[in-house]
Scaffold this motif. Structure first.
Motif, PDB file in Angstrom:
ATOM      1  N   GLY A 283       1.361  -1.456   0.098  1.00 29.78           N
ATOM      2  CA  GLY A 283       0.002  -0.657  -0.151  1.00 29.78           C
ATOM      3  C   GLY A 283       0.799   1.372   0.006  1.00 29.78           C
ATOM      4  O   GLY A 283       1.936   1.719  -0.535  1.00 29.78           O
ATOM      5  N   GLU A 284       0.177   2.147   0.334  1.00 28.28           N
ATOM      6  CA  GLU A 284       0.926   3.681   0.530  1.00 28.28           C
ATOM      7  C   GLU A 284       0.694   4.402   1.750  1.00 28.28           C
ATOM      8  O   GLU A 284      -0.579   4.397   3.296  1.00 28.28           O
ATOM      9  CB  GLU A 284       0.404   4.591  -0.596  1.00 28.28           C
ATOM     10  CG  GLU A 284       0.368   4.400  -2.134  1.00 28.28           C
ATOM     11  CD  GLU A 284      -0.334   5.137  -2.531  1.00 28.28           C
ATOM     12  OE1 GLU A 284      -1.271   5.960  -1.991  1.00 28.28           O
ATOM     13  OE2 GLU A 284      -0.469   5.095  -3.891  1.00 28.28           O
ATOM     14  N   VAL A 285       1.788   4.820   2.006  1.00 31.56           N
ATOM     15  CA  VAL A 285       2.135   5.535   3.839  1.00 31.56           C
ATOM     16  C   VAL A 285       1.581   6.995   3.773  1.00 31.56           C
ATOM     17  O   VAL A 285       1.321   7.696   2.707  1.00 31.56           O
ATOM     18  CB  VAL A 285       3.559   5.894   4.176  1.00 31.56           C
ATOM     19  CG1 VAL A 285       3.486   6.396   5.562  1.00 31.56           C
ATOM     20  CG2 VAL A 285       4.389   4.252   4.208  1.00 31.56           C
TER      21      VAL A 285
ATOM     22  N   GLY B 185       8.145   9.846  15.801  1.00 31.08           N
ATOM     23  CA  GLY B 185       9.475   9.101  15.486  1.00 31.08           C
ATOM     24  C   GLY B 185       9.424   8.249  14.603  1.00 31.08           C
ATOM     25  O   GLY B 185      10.781   7.306  14.239  1.00 31.08           O
ATOM     26  N   ALA B 186       8.642   8.087  14.113  1.00 27.24           N
ATOM     27  CA  ALA B 186       8.472   6.818  12.752  1.00 27.24           C
ATOM     28  C   ALA B 186       9.709   6.963  11.810  1.00 27.24           C
ATOM     29  O   ALA B 186       9.534   8.585  11.457  1.00 27.24           O
ATOM     30  CB  ALA B 186       7.248   6.488  12.310  1.00 27.24           C
ATOM     31  N   THR B 187      10.375   6.516  11.642  1.00 21.67           N
ATOM     32  CA  THR B 187      11.789   6.755  10.189  1.00 21.67           C
ATOM     33  C   THR B 187      11.404   5.758   9.396  1.00 21.67           C
ATOM     34  O   THR B 187      10.785   4.857   9.297  1.00 21.67           O
ATOM     35  CB  THR B 187      12.640   6.712  10.495  1.00 21.67           C
ATOM     36  OG1 THR B 187      13.277   5.194  11.448  1.00 21.67           O
ATOM     37  CG2 THR B 187      12.971   8.122  12.307  1.00 21.67           C
ATOM     38  N   GLY B 188      11.995   6.349   8.332  1.00 15.64           N
ATOM     39  CA  GLY B 188      12.517   4.722   7.307  1.00 15.64           C
ATOM     40  C   GLY B 188      11.368   5.140   5.650  1.00 15.64           C
ATOM     41  O   GLY B 188      11.129   4.037   4.938  1.00 15.64           O
ATOM     42  N   CYS B 189      10.497   5.751   6.146  1.00  9.00           N
ATOM     43  CA  CYS B 189       9.687   6.154   5.148  1.00  9.00           C
ATOM     44  C   CYS B 189       8.796   7.338   5.411  1.00  9.00           C
ATOM     45  O   CYS B 189       9.039   8.213   6.200  1.00  9.00           O
ATOM     46  CB  CYS B 189       8.497   5.387   5.319  1.00  9.00           C
ATOM     47  SG  CYS B 189       7.598   5.101   6.447  1.00  9.00           S
ATOM     48  N   THR B 190       8.326   7.845   3.704  1.00  4.86           N
ATOM     49  CA  THR B 190       7.780   9.653   3.865  1.00  4.86           C
ATOM     50  C   THR B 190       6.228   9.079   3.821  1.00  4.86           C
ATOM     51  O   THR B 190       6.306   7.828   3.012  1.00  4.86           O
ATOM     52  CB  THR B 190       8.406   9.997   2.963  1.00  4.86           C
ATOM     53  OG1 THR B 190       8.366   9.538   1.456  1.00  4.86           O
ATOM     54  CG2 THR B 190       9.713  10.429   3.071  1.00  4.86           C
ATOM     55  N   VAL B 191       4.936   9.741   4.081  1.00  2.30           N
ATOM     56  CA  VAL B 191       3.745  10.341   3.616  1.00  2.30           C
ATOM     57  C   VAL B 191       3.807   9.797   1.942  1.00  2.30           C
ATOM     58  O   VAL B 191       5.087  10.360   1.326  1.00  2.30           O
ATOM     59  CB  VAL B 191       3.330  11.031   4.469  1.00  2.30           C
ATOM     60  CG1 VAL B 191       1.847  11.118   3.280  1.00  2.30           C
ATOM     61  CG2 VAL B 191       3.202  11.331   5.737  1.00  2.30           C
ATOM     62  N   GLY B 192       2.624   9.323   1.461  1.00  2.00           N
ATOM     63  CA  GLY B 192       2.666   9.471   0.357  1.00  2.00           C
ATOM     64  C   GLY B 192       3.249   8.081  -0.498  1.00  2.00           C
ATOM     65  O   GLY B 192       3.741   7.374  -1.137  1.00  2.00           O
ATOM     66  N   GLN B 193       4.497   7.413  -0.253  1.00  2.00           N
ATOM     67  CA  GLN B 193       5.927   6.580  -1.232  1.00  2.00           C
ATOM     68  C   GLN B 193       4.906   4.599  -0.241  1.00  2.00           C
ATOM     69  O   GLN B 193       4.284   4.354   0.016  1.00  2.00           O
ATOM     70  CB  GLN B 193       6.899   6.023   1.094  1.00  2.00           C
ATOM     71  CG  GLN B 193       7.672   4.838   0.019  1.00  2.00           C
ATOM     72  CD  GLN B 193       9.430   5.364   0.949  1.00  2.00           C
ATOM     73  OE1 GLN B 193       9.047   5.819   2.090  1.00  2.00           O
ATOM     74  NE2 GLN B 193       9.948   3.636   1.146  1.00  2.00           N
ATOM     75  N   LYS B 194       4.750   4.028  -1.624  1.00  2.00           N
ATOM     76  CA  LYS B 194       4.416   3.302  -2.246  1.00  2.00           C
ATOM     77  C   LYS B 194       5.790   2.165  -0.630  1.00  2.00           C
ATOM     78  O   LYS B 194       6.683   1.661  -1.211  1.00  2.00           O
ATOM     79  CB  LYS B 194       4.480   2.377  -3.139  1.00  2.00           C
ATOM     80  CG  LYS B 194       3.740   3.550  -3.768  1.00  2.00           C
ATOM     81  CD  LYS B 194       4.246   3.131  -5.769  1.00  2.00           C
ATOM     82  CE  LYS B 194       4.012   1.960  -6.416  1.00  2.00           C
ATOM     83  NZ  LYS B 194       3.691   1.758  -7.994  1.00  2.00           N
ATOM     84  N   VAL B 195       5.007   1.396  -0.351  1.00  2.00           N
ATOM     85  CA  VAL B 195       5.796   0.169   0.401  1.00  2.00           C
ATOM     86  C   VAL B 195       4.870  -0.671   0.260  1.00  2.00           C
ATOM     87  O   VAL B 195       3.289  -1.714  -0.079  1.00  2.00           O
ATOM     88  CB  VAL B 195       5.261   0.490   1.947  1.00  2.00           C
ATOM     89  CG1 VAL B 195       6.334   1.572   2.087  1.00  2.00           C
ATOM     90  CG2 VAL B 195       3.812   0.951   2.237  1.00  2.00           C
TER      91      VAL B 195
END
Length: 345
Positions: free
Chosen positions: A69-71, A77-87
């Motif tokens: 899905g998508e973020v 404190g969440a790290t390693g991804c950004t809003v809108g990123q496919k994961v």
């Protein structure tokens, strides 16, 4: 926040799956809210739906270990991804601080959970997961293909590579070649230079398995695979058996293995209490290895193989999430080759 989901409020047949609007928490510290685009089925969904004694159900319960899905939002404190990123989401959740987790063997954590089994899964428009479970997206695959990767390939990789230690020139027997784990195991064994023998209950499934690289197929509905394997291997037996069927298939897998070979099992879809003649294990020095999932680090290493085209997810069919009842019936009736995937609107 509210989201639409397919849930159960009791165990039973496929009909216990119902569409509901449910409440889920906002992402907390080091958590990520993912807008689910696709979620793939596994046999674990069926077992949990029927009822398992070790599962403490928190109704309404949501299945779904394999999620793409998508973020949509990040917790503090969440790290390693950004809003809108496919994961893609790694399906195993662990404590992250015990000795096994810190050693990179998180699937041996005593607090290990699998999404959709002992914790809530992805049969919903949204899911909240730890940021440690966020995986890089595999190239330009559609969401429905990406969702077919995590559990099957992670499980198969640990079985073929970590447990059986398959090497070039080995002969590997993969049972039930049409399943999600087995379609992954065939590809991984070929990636490591093995000759692959596969079993399936129909010639159609064997033909599809050959397209994945399987060298020799055995239709177990018409042929006893043990003498056939011994004939193929000139009475030697195979170096490794990859199986998740259990029952008599597990017993006969031991007989199909060479002296000093191994049988790796990750399930028991056809029975968990086989009657075994131990002499075939200790006298012939056959190793029997149990395997569950694999570490997050292993799954991270696997993902680039998909964008490189060296491995590919196998999707039998795609249905809407709201057709989860039908999807469960397809899986139970063994009508699928590869994965059944639910698309989420």
């Amino acid at each position: 926040m509210k989201t639409e989901a397919m849930v159960i409020r009791e165990t039973g047949g496929p009909e216990v799956l119902k569409r509901e609007t449910i409440e889920i928490a906002e992402p907390g510290p080091r958590q990520v809210l993912v807008r689910v685009k696709a979620v793939a089925l596994n046999h674990i969904d069926v077992w949990v739906r029927r009822g398992l004694p070790h599962v403490k159900y928190d109704f309404p319960h949501r299945f779904g270990s394999d999620i793409a899905g998508e973020v949509e939002a990040l917790g503090p404190g969440a790290t390693g991804c950004t809003v809108g990123q496919k994961v893609v989401i790694s399906p195993g959740v662990s404590c992250g601080v015990c000795a096994k987790c810190l050693a990179g063997r998180d699937n041996l954590c005593q607090k290990y959970n699998i999404l959709g089994e002992t914790t809530q899964g992805g049969y919903a428009q949204h899911v909240v997961v730890p940021d440690a479970n966020i995986l890089p997206y595999p190239g330009d695959l559609p969401f429905t293909d990406a969702a077919a990767i995590p559990l099957a390939f992670l499980t198969a990789w640990q079985m073929v590579v970590e447990c059986a230690q398959v090497a070039p020139g080995d002969t590997v027997l993969v049972q039930a070649a049409g399943s999600g784990v087995s379609t992954a195991a065939i590809q991984i064994a070929k990636l490591y230079g093995a000759r692959v023998i596969g079993t399936a209950g129909s010639d159609e499934k064997l033909e599809r398995a050959r397209a994945l690289g399987m060298d020799i197929g055995i239709n177990y509905s018409t042929t006893d695979f043990v003498p056939e394997v011994r004939k193929i291997t000139e009475k030697r037996g195979v170096d490794a058996v990859i199986e998740h069927v259990g029952g008599d298939v597990f017993v006969k897998s031991i007989l199909a293995t060479r002296w000093g070979g191994c049988v790796v099992t990750c399930g028991a879809t056809m029975g968990h209490s086989p009657t075994i003649d131990l002499r075939h294990i200790f006298f012939r020095q056959v190793r029997v290895l149990g395997s569950t999932m694999g570490s997050k680090g292993v799954l991270q290493r696997i993902m680039p193989f998909f964008s490189q085209g060296k491995l590919r997810p196998v999707v039998d069919r795609v249905l809407p999430l709201w057709s989860a009842v039908e999807a469960h019936r397809v899986l139970e009736e063994r009508k699928a080759f590869g994965k059944v995937v639910l698309a989420v609107d």
